[in-house]
Design a protein around this motif. Structure first.
Motif, PDB file in Angstrom:
ATOM      1  N   ARG A 204       0.832  -1.214   0.000  1.00  0.00           N
ATOM      2  CA  ARG A 204       0.000   0.000   0.000  1.00  0.00           C
ATOM      3  C   ARG A 204       0.865   1.262   0.000  1.00  0.00           C
ATOM      4  O   ARG A 204       0.575   2.225  -0.697  1.00  0.00           O
ATOM      5  CB  ARG A 204      -0.928  -0.009   1.213  1.00  0.00           C
ATOM      6  CG  ARG A 204      -1.996  -1.091   1.165  1.00  0.00           C
ATOM      7  CD  ARG A 204      -3.074  -0.783   0.138  1.00  0.00           C
ATOM      8  NE  ARG A 204      -3.952  -1.914  -0.078  1.00  0.00           N
ATOM      9  CZ  ARG A 204      -5.041  -2.173   0.649  1.00  0.00           C
ATOM     10  NH1 ARG A 204      -5.341  -1.379   1.678  1.00  0.00           N
ATOM     11  NH2 ARG A 204      -5.804  -3.209   0.376  1.00  0.00           N
ATOM     12  N   ILE A 205       1.912   1.276   0.797  1.00  0.00           N
ATOM     13  CA  ILE A 205       2.777   2.455   0.858  1.00  0.00           C
ATOM     14  C   ILE A 205       3.370   2.742  -0.513  1.00  0.00           C
ATOM     15  O   ILE A 205       3.367   3.890  -0.991  1.00  0.00           O
ATOM     16  CB  ILE A 205       3.890   2.257   1.901  1.00  0.00           C
ATOM     17  CG1 ILE A 205       3.301   2.272   3.315  1.00  0.00           C
ATOM     18  CG2 ILE A 205       4.962   3.346   1.780  1.00  0.00           C
ATOM     19  CD1 ILE A 205       4.258   1.794   4.393  1.00  0.00           C
ATOM     20  N   MET A 206       3.863   1.713  -1.186  1.00  0.00           N
ATOM     21  CA  MET A 206       4.510   1.910  -2.479  1.00  0.00           C
ATOM     22  C   MET A 206       3.497   2.222  -3.576  1.00  0.00           C
ATOM     23  O   MET A 206       3.791   2.990  -4.496  1.00  0.00           O
ATOM     24  CB  MET A 206       5.327   0.672  -2.851  1.00  0.00           C
ATOM     25  CG  MET A 206       6.553   0.507  -1.985  1.00  0.00           C
ATOM     26  SD  MET A 206       7.629   1.967  -2.067  1.00  0.00           S
ATOM     27  CE  MET A 206       8.478   1.838  -0.512  1.00  0.00           C
ATOM     28  N   GLU A 207       2.320   1.638  -3.490  1.00  0.00           N
ATOM     29  CA  GLU A 207       1.279   1.969  -4.473  1.00  0.00           C
ATOM     30  C   GLU A 207       0.915   3.447  -4.393  1.00  0.00           C
ATOM     31  O   GLU A 207       0.839   4.143  -5.419  1.00  0.00           O
ATOM     32  CB  GLU A 207       0.035   1.111  -4.228  1.00  0.00           C
ATOM     33  CG  GLU A 207       0.156  -0.327  -4.684  1.00  0.00           C
ATOM     34  CD  GLU A 207      -1.065  -1.145  -4.343  1.00  0.00           C
ATOM     35  OE1 GLU A 207      -1.191  -2.257  -4.865  1.00  0.00           O
ATOM     36  OE2 GLU A 207      -1.906  -0.676  -3.523  1.00  0.00           O
TER      37      GLU A 207
ATOM     38  N   PHE B   7      10.489   3.697 -10.396  1.00  0.00           N
ATOM     39  CA  PHE B   7      11.321   2.605 -10.910  1.00  0.00           C
ATOM     40  C   PHE B   7      12.266   2.097  -9.827  1.00  0.00           C
ATOM     41  O   PHE B   7      12.414   0.887  -9.627  1.00  0.00           O
ATOM     42  CB  PHE B   7      12.094   3.123 -12.118  1.00  0.00           C
ATOM     43  CG  PHE B   7      12.930   2.096 -12.836  1.00  0.00           C
ATOM     44  CD1 PHE B   7      12.385   0.909 -13.288  1.00  0.00           C
ATOM     45  CD2 PHE B   7      14.276   2.342 -13.082  1.00  0.00           C
ATOM     46  CE1 PHE B   7      13.161  -0.021 -13.975  1.00  0.00           C
ATOM     47  CE2 PHE B   7      15.057   1.418 -13.762  1.00  0.00           C
ATOM     48  CZ  PHE B   7      14.500   0.234 -14.203  1.00  0.00           C
ATOM     49  N   SER B   8      12.895   3.007  -9.110  1.00  0.00           N
ATOM     50  CA  SER B   8      13.799   2.630  -8.028  1.00  0.00           C
ATOM     51  C   SER B   8      13.054   1.868  -6.935  1.00  0.00           C
ATOM     52  O   SER B   8      13.534   0.845  -6.432  1.00  0.00           O
ATOM     53  CB  SER B   8      14.458   3.886  -7.440  1.00  0.00           C
ATOM     54  OG  SER B   8      15.277   3.566  -6.335  1.00  0.00           O
ATOM     55  N   ASP B   9      11.875   2.342  -6.559  1.00  0.00           N
ATOM     56  CA  ASP B   9      11.092   1.690  -5.510  1.00  0.00           C
ATOM     57  C   ASP B   9      10.651   0.291  -5.934  1.00  0.00           C
ATOM     58  O   ASP B   9      10.672  -0.645  -5.127  1.00  0.00           O
ATOM     59  CB  ASP B   9       9.869   2.539  -5.160  1.00  0.00           C
ATOM     60  CG  ASP B   9      10.223   3.798  -4.398  1.00  0.00           C
ATOM     61  OD1 ASP B   9      11.317   3.858  -3.815  1.00  0.00           O
ATOM     62  OD2 ASP B   9       9.399   4.733  -4.393  1.00  0.00           O
ATOM     63  N   TRP B  10      10.252   0.149  -7.193  1.00  0.00           N
ATOM     64  CA  TRP B  10       9.815  -1.155  -7.692  1.00  0.00           C
ATOM     65  C   TRP B  10      10.956  -2.168  -7.632  1.00  0.00           C
ATOM     66  O   TRP B  10      10.756  -3.319  -7.224  1.00  0.00           O
ATOM     67  CB  TRP B  10       9.302  -1.010  -9.118  1.00  0.00           C
ATOM     68  CG  TRP B  10       9.076  -2.324  -9.793  1.00  0.00           C
ATOM     69  CD1 TRP B  10       8.032  -3.188  -9.602  1.00  0.00           C
ATOM     70  CD2 TRP B  10       9.947  -2.951 -10.749  1.00  0.00           C
ATOM     71  NE1 TRP B  10       8.192  -4.311 -10.378  1.00  0.00           N
ATOM     72  CE2 TRP B  10       9.355  -4.184 -11.090  1.00  0.00           C
ATOM     73  CE3 TRP B  10      11.145  -2.576 -11.342  1.00  0.00           C
ATOM     74  CZ2 TRP B  10       9.944  -5.057 -12.015  1.00  0.00           C
ATOM     75  CZ3 TRP B  10      11.735  -3.437 -12.258  1.00  0.00           C
ATOM     76  CH2 TRP B  10      11.136  -4.656 -12.587  1.00  0.00           C
ATOM     77  N   ARG B  11      12.154  -1.745  -8.005  1.00  0.00           N
ATOM     78  CA  ARG B  11      13.291  -2.658  -7.936  1.00  0.00           C
ATOM     79  C   ARG B  11      13.556  -3.106  -6.507  1.00  0.00           C
ATOM     80  O   ARG B  11      13.911  -4.266  -6.263  1.00  0.00           O
ATOM     81  CB  ARG B  11      14.554  -1.981  -8.495  1.00  0.00           C
ATOM     82  CG  ARG B  11      14.579  -1.870 -10.000  1.00  0.00           C
ATOM     83  CD  ARG B  11      15.922  -1.394 -10.501  1.00  0.00           C
ATOM     84  NE  ARG B  11      16.447  -0.237  -9.810  1.00  0.00           N
ATOM     85  CZ  ARG B  11      17.307   0.616 -10.347  1.00  0.00           C
ATOM     86  NH1 ARG B  11      17.727   0.448 -11.589  1.00  0.00           N
ATOM     87  NH2 ARG B  11      17.754   1.641  -9.654  1.00  0.00           N
ATOM     88  N   ARG B  12      13.398  -2.191  -5.547  1.00  0.00           N
ATOM     89  CA  ARG B  12      13.701  -2.523  -4.144  1.00  0.00           C
ATOM     90  C   ARG B  12      12.635  -3.401  -3.516  1.00  0.00           C
ATOM     91  O   ARG B  12      12.928  -4.273  -2.694  1.00  0.00           O
ATOM     92  CB  ARG B  12      13.820  -1.253  -3.297  1.00  0.00           C
ATOM     93  CG  ARG B  12      15.032  -0.415  -3.532  1.00  0.00           C
ATOM     94  CD  ARG B  12      15.166   0.683  -2.480  1.00  0.00           C
ATOM     95  NE  ARG B  12      13.997   1.526  -2.350  1.00  0.00           N
ATOM     96  CZ  ARG B  12      13.153   1.512  -1.329  1.00  0.00           C
ATOM     97  NH1 ARG B  12      13.343   0.677  -0.320  1.00  0.00           N
ATOM     98  NH2 ARG B  12      12.116   2.328  -1.291  1.00  0.00           N
ATOM     99  N   THR B  13      11.377  -3.130  -3.849  1.00  0.00           N
ATOM    100  CA  THR B  13      10.273  -3.707  -3.089  1.00  0.00           C
ATOM    101  C   THR B  13       9.357  -4.632  -3.882  1.00  0.00           C
ATOM    102  O   THR B  13       8.596  -5.394  -3.281  1.00  0.00           O
ATOM    103  CB  THR B  13       9.392  -2.582  -2.505  1.00  0.00           C
ATOM    104  OG1 THR B  13       8.701  -1.909  -3.566  1.00  0.00           O
ATOM    105  CG2 THR B  13      10.236  -1.562  -1.727  1.00  0.00           C
ATOM    106  N   GLY B  14       9.392  -4.530  -5.217  1.00  0.00           N
ATOM    107  CA  GLY B  14       8.456  -5.290  -6.031  1.00  0.00           C
ATOM    108  C   GLY B  14       7.119  -4.593  -6.203  1.00  0.00           C
ATOM    109  O   GLY B  14       6.215  -5.139  -6.862  1.00  0.00           O
ATOM    110  N   TYR B  15       6.992  -3.394  -5.637  1.00  0.00           N
ATOM    111  CA  TYR B  15       5.745  -2.615  -5.745  1.00  0.00           C
ATOM    112  C   TYR B  15       6.026  -1.222  -6.289  1.00  0.00           C
ATOM    113  O   TYR B  15       7.096  -0.669  -6.053  1.00  0.00           O
ATOM    114  CB  TYR B  15       5.077  -2.503  -4.375  1.00  0.00           C
ATOM    115  CG  TYR B  15       4.729  -3.823  -3.754  1.00  0.00           C
ATOM    116  CD1 TYR B  15       3.774  -4.653  -4.331  1.00  0.00           C
ATOM    117  CD2 TYR B  15       5.364  -4.240  -2.591  1.00  0.00           C
ATOM    118  CE1 TYR B  15       3.463  -5.879  -3.758  1.00  0.00           C
ATOM    119  CE2 TYR B  15       5.060  -5.457  -2.011  1.00  0.00           C
ATOM    120  CZ  TYR B  15       4.104  -6.276  -2.601  1.00  0.00           C
ATOM    121  OH  TYR B  15       3.795  -7.489  -2.033  1.00  0.00           O
ATOM    122  N   PRO B  16       5.074  -0.641  -7.049  1.00  0.00           N
ATOM    123  CA  PRO B  16       3.776  -1.189  -7.417  1.00  0.00           C
ATOM    124  C   PRO B  16       3.916  -2.393  -8.341  1.00  0.00           C
ATOM    125  O   PRO B  16       4.798  -2.419  -9.208  1.00  0.00           O
ATOM    126  CB  PRO B  16       3.082  -0.018  -8.121  1.00  0.00           C
ATOM    127  CG  PRO B  16       4.188   0.804  -8.671  1.00  0.00           C
ATOM    128  CD  PRO B  16       5.308   0.692  -7.676  1.00  0.00           C
TER     129      PRO B  16
END
Length: 462
Positions: free
Chosen positions: A392-395, A408-417
């Motif tokens: 939810r935080i990343m979405e 893009f950076s967040d997705w690589r780290r967390t898989g989200y969104p």
């Protein structure tokens, strides 16, 4: 006309300051050999917004993250068709226009004891390095500005780049706190010389780049989160602190994302983004997405679709971020709150993250002018739990950071969104980096330049 000329001024500064390095000729009396700090800062800020933050590399990763699509036959960049020459433009603006002139600005400002200018130069240098290493990993810096003394600078490791970023931000903050010498004014498009806002932005950037390393080899996620939380205590405090470039609008002065969505580019919003906002009944959709010209509905294009549709039947970026006179955001207060929410989650669990998560959504709704709908939307999204908190935080962060490479950076780290491989993809995995530009490969060959879109940067291990 002022904005149109700024990119030419920046290039002119490179030519003027570099002629002794590259041309063994007599000095031209019509070319100045020295310029004031205020004549460097404005064009650098403009070109950072226009050529880097809103430039083609940012567009490419927004295709990878399925924010935008092309009304073109496949294969295209949305299905991962990208050539090294496609990255020439952003690399040129990043290095030749921005970093080279920021190096000049910092050197001159330090020599003249104009430490506010020196502080801003260091913070913007850190920002540029953060942008570059996010997309390319290892990049040149420590040997990059020697001119004719070194035409082939080696690449600094991504780990060293992140250390340099933090050092530059610390020194930039110290320069601004010292505050000696000239004070920027209207030549500083971003903060009009407000040192306090620059300091708060620098601390927020420190938090951003600490969180980039939560999964980096040899780094501990909880430790990085603690460092981020300490920085955020001195970071942005409200939407008024947003670091953004103001475009006046009108011919030649339009926001870069407005230009990116002009019909000649055939770029539109993706079905992935539009449908998510529609399905959640997100009140921000009216600000983030424009109604289609033909029938007045919100409609994105499915990436990987064969054939060409009617361009007017699709939505483009909405007026808030992609209008002619929209401001282009470098980092904002909502991101600061989402960084805090993620850091709280890592250090103290989902319950501790709830307050900042809620505040971030409310701040984004307020910024976009739909705050009267925040309560209903928050209720529909539910509270954070152990199983959904990171997602939810990343979405929600991806909505507040729409069009930013931070998604893009967040997705690589967390898989989200969460995103899935698009139809007709040219290879069976979503890209995790950009390839190096042909202009760099042909003039400064380095081992790292063999990297492909499928390879991972150091901070993104398996």
């Amino acid at each position: 006309m002022k904005y149109i000329k700024l990119s030419l001024v920046a290039a002119f500064l490179i030519i003027c300051t570099g002629c002794d390095k590259y041309l063994d000729v007599n000095s031209n009396p019509n070319n100045p050999e020295d310029v004031q700090e205020k004549l460097i800062l404005s064009p650098v800020e403009y070109n950072l917004a226009q050529g880097v933050v809103g430039g083609w590399a940012s567009v490419h990763v927004n295709h990878f993250m399925q924010t935008v699509a092309l009304n073109q036959p496949v294969p295209n960049v949305g299905t991962y068709l990208l050539a090294n020459t496609d990255e020439n433009d952003t690399w040129y603006y990043l290095y030749t226009i921005c970093l080279q002139n920021l190096h000049l600005l910092n050197t001159k400002a330090e020599a003249n004891s104009n430490l506010k200018y020196a502080g801003i130069a260091k913070i913007l240098t850190a920002y540029c390095l953060g942008y570059g290493t996010t997309l390319w990993g290892d990049i040149p810096y420590s040997e990059a500005f020697a001119g004719s003394a070194n035409f082939y600078p080696t690449y600094d490791s991504q780990e060293d780049i992140y250390k340099t970023i933090q050092d530059l931000l610390d020194k930039g903050i110290a320069n601004l706190e010292a505050g000696t010498g000239l004070t920027p004014g209207s030549d500083d498009y971003l903060y009009n010389g407000d040192a306090d806002k620059w300091i708060r932005a620098a601390f927020t950037l420190k938090a951003r780049y600490y969180m980039h390393l939560t999964k980096a080899p040899g780094y501990n996620a909880t430790t990085q989160a603690g460092l981020a939380l300490a920085a955020l205590e001195k970071g942005m405090q409200s939407n008024d602190d947003d670091l953004e470039f103001p475009y006046p609008g009108g011919a030649g002065t339009q926001n870069r994302w407005y230009s990116n969505f002009l019909p000649v580019e055939t770029m539109i919003m993706s079905a992935h983004t539009v449908d998510l906002l529609k399905d959640r009944q997100d009140p921000r959709i009216s600000k983030l997405v424009a109604l289609s010209e033909e029938d007045g509905v919100y409609r994105g294009r499915e990436i990987g679709t064969e054939g060409i549709g009617s361009l007017g039947s699709y939505s483009i970026g909405g007026a808030f971020y992609a209008g002619e006179a929209s401001s282009l955001v470098l980092i904002n207060y909502r991101e600061a709150l989402f960084l805090k929410a993620e850091a709280d989650l890592l250090t103290d669990g989902y319950a501790a993250a709830q307050e900042s998560y809620t505040a971030a959504i409310q701040a984004d709704m307020s910024k976009l002018g739909v705050s009267n709908s925040s309560a209903a939307y928050l209720a529909s999204r539910g509270t954070l739990t152990a199983s959904n908190a990171l997602e939810r935080i990343m979405e929600e962060k991806s909505i507040a950071n729409i069009f930013s490479v931070e998604v893009f950076s967040d997705w690589r780290r967390t898989g989200y969104p969460a995103i899935s491989l698009v139809p007709h993809a040219l290879f069976p995995s979503i890209p995790r980096r950009l390839i190096y530009p042909n202009s760099e490969i042909s003039t400064n060959p380095q081992p790292q330049q063999s990297a492909t879109l499928k390879d991972r940067v150091w901070s993104d291990p398996q």
